[in-house]
Motif scaffolding. Sequence first.
Motif, PDB file in Angstrom:
ATOM      1  N   ASN A 104      59.987  -5.228  40.257  1.00 30.30           N
ATOM      2  CA  ASN A 104      59.639  -4.075  39.904  1.00 30.30           C
ATOM      3  C   ASN A 104      59.720  -4.068  38.304  1.00 30.30           C
ATOM      4  OD1 ASN A 104      58.288  -1.521  40.214  1.00 30.30           O
ATOM      5  ND2 ASN A 104      60.215  -0.510  39.904  1.00 30.30           N
ATOM      6  N   SER A 105      59.609  -5.279  37.788  1.00 30.26           N
ATOM      7  CA  SER A 105      59.888  -5.495  36.383  1.00 30.26           C
ATOM      8  C   SER A 105      58.931  -6.513  35.995  1.00 30.26           C
ATOM      9  CB  SER A 105      61.260  -5.570  35.838  1.00 30.26           C
ATOM     10  OG  SER A 105      61.889  -6.592  36.520  1.00 30.26           O
ATOM     11  N   ASP A 106      58.999  -7.108  34.614  1.00 27.60           N
ATOM     12  CA  ASP A 106      58.508  -7.927  33.903  1.00 27.60           C
ATOM     13  C   ASP A 106      59.212  -9.072  33.365  1.00 27.60           C
ATOM     14  OD1 ASP A 106      55.519  -7.258  34.619  1.00 27.60           O
ATOM     15  OD2 ASP A 106      56.218  -5.513  32.870  1.00 27.60           O
ATOM     16  N   TYR A 107      60.406  -9.210  34.125  1.00 26.38           N
ATOM     17  CA  TYR A 107      61.495 -10.053  33.369  1.00 26.38           C
ATOM     18  C   TYR A 107      62.352 -10.487  34.833  1.00 26.38           C
ATOM     19  CZ  TYR A 107      64.089  -5.757  33.578  1.00 26.38           C
ATOM     20  OH  TYR A 107      64.558  -4.624  34.128  1.00 26.38           O
ATOM     21  N   SER A 108      63.279 -11.536  34.870  1.00 25.49           N
ATOM     22  CA  SER A 108      64.013 -11.818  35.890  1.00 25.49           C
ATOM     23  C   SER A 108      65.441 -11.962  35.304  1.00 25.49           C
ATOM     24  CB  SER A 108      63.823 -13.267  36.330  1.00 25.49           C
ATOM     25  OG  SER A 108      62.408 -13.236  36.830  1.00 25.49           O
TER      26      SER A 108
ATOM     27  N   VAL B   8      60.892 -13.242  30.236  1.00 25.46           N
ATOM     28  CA  VAL B   8      60.238 -11.985  30.067  1.00 25.46           C
ATOM     29  C   VAL B   8      58.964 -12.107  29.602  1.00 25.46           C
ATOM     30  CG1 VAL B   8      60.698 -10.081  27.916  1.00 25.46           C
ATOM     31  CG2 VAL B   8      62.737 -11.445  28.794  1.00 25.46           C
ATOM     32  N   ASP B   9      58.287 -11.466  30.057  1.00 23.72           N
ATOM     33  CA  ASP B   9      56.649 -11.382  29.953  1.00 23.72           C
ATOM     34  C   ASP B   9      56.373 -11.313  28.503  1.00 23.72           C
ATOM     35  OD1 ASP B   9      54.018 -11.317  31.659  1.00 23.72           O
ATOM     36  OD2 ASP B   9      53.804  -9.945  30.205  1.00 23.72           O
ATOM     37  N   ALA B  10      55.310 -11.990  28.112  1.00 23.22           N
ATOM     38  CA  ALA B  10      54.970 -11.964  26.554  1.00 23.22           C
ATOM     39  C   ALA B  10      54.546 -10.500  26.278  1.00 23.22           C
ATOM     40  CB  ALA B  10      53.649 -12.766  26.364  1.00 23.22           C
ATOM     41  N   ASN B  11      54.008  -9.719  27.154  1.00 24.74           N
ATOM     42  CA  ASN B  11      53.517  -8.205  26.921  1.00 24.74           C
ATOM     43  C   ASN B  11      54.700  -7.268  27.154  1.00 24.74           C
ATOM     44  OD1 ASN B  11      51.066  -9.445  26.194  1.00 24.74           O
ATOM     45  ND2 ASN B  11      50.437  -9.134  28.712  1.00 24.74           N
TER      46      ASN B  11
ATOM     47  N   GLY C 193      64.135   6.953  32.072  1.00 22.21           N
ATOM     48  CA  GLY C 193      64.836   6.527  31.052  1.00 22.21           C
ATOM     49  C   GLY C 193      63.904   5.948  29.780  1.00 22.21           C
ATOM     50  N   PRO C 194      64.681   5.503  28.806  1.00 25.34           N
ATOM     51  CA  PRO C 194      64.012   4.913  27.821  1.00 25.34           C
ATOM     52  C   PRO C 194      62.951   3.843  27.987  1.00 25.34           C
ATOM     53  CG  PRO C 194      66.329   5.324  27.312  1.00 25.34           C
ATOM     54  CD  PRO C 194      66.087   5.569  28.546  1.00 25.34           C
ATOM     55  N   ARG C 195      61.848   3.868  27.262  1.00 23.78           N
ATOM     56  CA  ARG C 195      60.762   3.100  27.732  1.00 23.78           C
ATOM     57  C   ARG C 195      59.865   2.549  26.381  1.00 23.78           C
ATOM     58  NH1 ARG C 195      58.392   2.103  32.455  1.00 23.78           N
ATOM     59  NH2 ARG C 195      59.383   3.771  33.535  1.00 23.78           N
ATOM     60  N   ASP C 196      59.774   1.541  26.171  1.00 19.76           N
ATOM     61  CA  ASP C 196      58.943   0.941  25.091  1.00 19.76           C
ATOM     62  C   ASP C 196      57.482   1.158  25.272  1.00 19.76           C
ATOM     63  OD1 ASP C 196      57.736  -0.055  22.969  1.00 19.76           O
ATOM     64  OD2 ASP C 196      58.963  -1.996  22.994  1.00 19.76           O
ATOM     65  N   LEU C 197      56.831   2.245  24.679  1.00 20.52           N
ATOM     66  CA  LEU C 197      55.384   2.652  24.890  1.00 20.52           C
ATOM     67  C   LEU C 197      54.407   1.783  23.859  1.00 20.52           C
ATOM     68  CD1 LEU C 197      55.725   6.491  25.178  1.00 20.52           C
ATOM     69  CD2 LEU C 197      55.797   4.762  27.001  1.00 20.52           C
ATOM     70  N   THR C 198      55.005   1.155  23.350  1.00 19.83           N
ATOM     71  CA  THR C 198      54.206   0.077  22.322  1.00 19.83           C
ATOM     72  C   THR C 198      54.042  -1.181  23.032  1.00 19.83           C
ATOM     73  OG1 THR C 198      56.112  -0.835  21.081  1.00 19.83           O
ATOM     74  CG2 THR C 198      55.222   1.177  20.124  1.00 19.83           C
ATOM     75  N   ALA C 199      54.662  -1.400  23.736  1.00 21.00           N
ATOM     76  CA  ALA C 199      54.585  -2.790  24.467  1.00 21.00           C
ATOM     77  C   ALA C 199      53.531  -2.643  25.592  1.00 21.00           C
ATOM     78  CB  ALA C 199      55.806  -3.310  25.255  1.00 21.00           C
TER      79      ALA C 199
END
Length: 774
Positions: A514-518, A552-555, A667-673
Amino acid sequence: MSADGRNGFKIGRNLKGGFRFALFTVLTVICGLLFTQAEAQNYSFSRVSVEGNELIEPATIVKIAGIAQGETVSDAALNDAVQRLIGSGLFASADIVTSGGTLVIRVRENPVVNIVNFEGNRRLKDEDLAGVVKSQARRVYSAAQAEADAAAITQAYADAGRLAARVEPRIIDRGNNRVDLVFEIREGKVTEIERLSFTGNRAYSDRRLRQVLGTKQAGLLRTIIQRDTYVADRIEFDKQMLTDFYRARGYIDFQVLSVTREFSRERDGFFLTFAVREGLSYKFGKITTVSEYEGVDAAPYDAVVRIRPGATYSPLAIDTTISRMEKIALDQGLNFVNIVPRVTRNERDQTLDIVFALTKGPRVFVERIDIEGNATTLDKVIRRQFKTVEGDPFNPREIREGAERTRALGFFETAEVNSRQGTAGDQVIVDVNVEEKPTGSLSFGASYSVSNGVGFNIGLSEANFLGRGQYVSLNLAAGTDNKNSSITFVEPAFLDRDLKFRFSAYYNTTENDNSDYSTKRIGGSPSIEFPMGEFSSLELSYKVSQDEIYDVDANSSQLLKNEEARGAELTSSLGYRYAYDTRIGGLDPNRSVRFEFGQDFAGVGGDIQSVKSTALASYQMKAFREEVTLRAEIEGGALFTSGGDSRLVDRFTGNGKIRGFEPNGIGPRDLTATNEDAVGGNYFAVARLEAEFPLGLPEEYGISGGLFADFGSVWGLDNTLGIIDDGMHLRSSIGFSIFWDTALGPLRFNFSKALDKQSYDKEQNFDLTVSTRF
């Protein structure tokens, strides 16, 4: 009367008298002849001949007959000899005849059992039935024993809830005086409990009382659940459970008057009715402590009394108070102090005044503790459940508590503890008789949740490793996006003291869960736990782990990319955890409190320097005649770092903390990504309220409902990159739950609706969790 009449009457009477005399004479002659004939049949013999025997020695047969050579015998003695031969179970028929001076014993031996077989059994295995019967291969067949074995098999099926089982013993002739013994079994259907009902109960509903019993009504899963089968021995256990339930709630006069069993017309079910007399519920009145032991002050003993006047009476409160007082006596070096609770009943206001009297008990010592039946478990594992050792003053209550602790280990099918007179009048021997049971298990399981999908696991555990009372487990689990493995070792009596040593190690990975990383995490932790009080404990631990975030995904957020660049980092920390829990052993069965607080201090070597604190407080109570369970919880955590920014693997994500949101949904979320990744926070706080209640369905279905409301937030970052909103924004949700306690595992369906949220939060309106073990 005329003369002729009188003469006729006299003549008739003379004729009757003559007839009686003649009859008496004839009977006397016949008896004499019979006696003479019986006397004539007494004889002696000079030789004994045995005929018809094949396997049994002639000398054995003569010995069983009980007739000595040359002995004078009668027909009655010969008949007794025949009965002894038949009664030995060795012969199908026997006869004794005389031929001149020879006594001839003719027998027909019972055949020898070739094999013992069972046919028609599916519910009980052959090896289980073989342990029930006494007929065995290569032994003489006995019809009486075969019938007794058939009855024993029938009883075994009755104990398994199949009262309609029928068993017929059959023999198959195999020649050479050998037979196969076959028990033909018709198992019949399980005799279920169709209905459990109560009469005389006013304070508690039938629904609530059915929850107390070990026996259950037949429901939807009747083919799986075994507690809905009728077992006569379980009725006594249920009666005791009811009694304990009421007594713990102040009903000191409670009685189970009778248990009525009615067989259904189809003979496949029982209707059980418990007739009870509740009486009145009493509360504690005045509580005092007096000393009748010369030189002993009652004040220190009175100081440990925790019973509040007005609280509902409970026998557990009395026992707990006595335990505290006995500890005071032990600390003072006083032996043979006997604490006697004297109860005064106040009928008018339904209260019980308690006087704890300190008296001088008899001088009786424990001579020794004898332990039997433990083939695997070491003696010391059982002995350490008793605080009393050889030479200590005998304390019957402590012996009973030791017996309860022994049973609670879970190592034994039965554990009986009794005391008997020792070698001297002031000595007592304590006998501990146990019957061991398997303590190892191999389990296969499956799980499901909406967020994580289907998962599988395998577990291997041993609760009594090498008979030392140690616990060892190995678990492997794999889901759609994660893999977890762990090993745990627990020594419950480290250094033979009340210290619990634990060592655990783990290796966990996630792949885009449920994420873009491991992530990859490997670590281990030894710890020591010891009691701080009656309901509290303290655990000291050391933890070492190596954690990293990768792929981690490039985006994704630049914050996550920066953490990936740090690579694998080592964390070495010391920590503690304090716990206070009254759920087990609390004085009030309807209320419980749990509190936990812990901290981990990283920086004892390694790459990370931080302080991580977590706390949880919960309260649970039963209301509305114990039909509704109310729960309230608050939980929070804080992470402080020095020498660098916190890592995602250490921060809080709020997963599972607030229902109605996806994992990593708040929680905190990077909306620019482009991926708008949730990056976690250094702080979290949550409050949860919940009510669980019946839905009106039969309780044997195991289905209940619930309402919940959650409030909380995750916030705070060491580095926001100037673009991440890490403010404390309140989230809240409400919902409805359906609980289904199945034989395959507990199921919970959550239907939720988020009320307060941020525009970027990810909701989850439905969640299903399934956990099964095989």
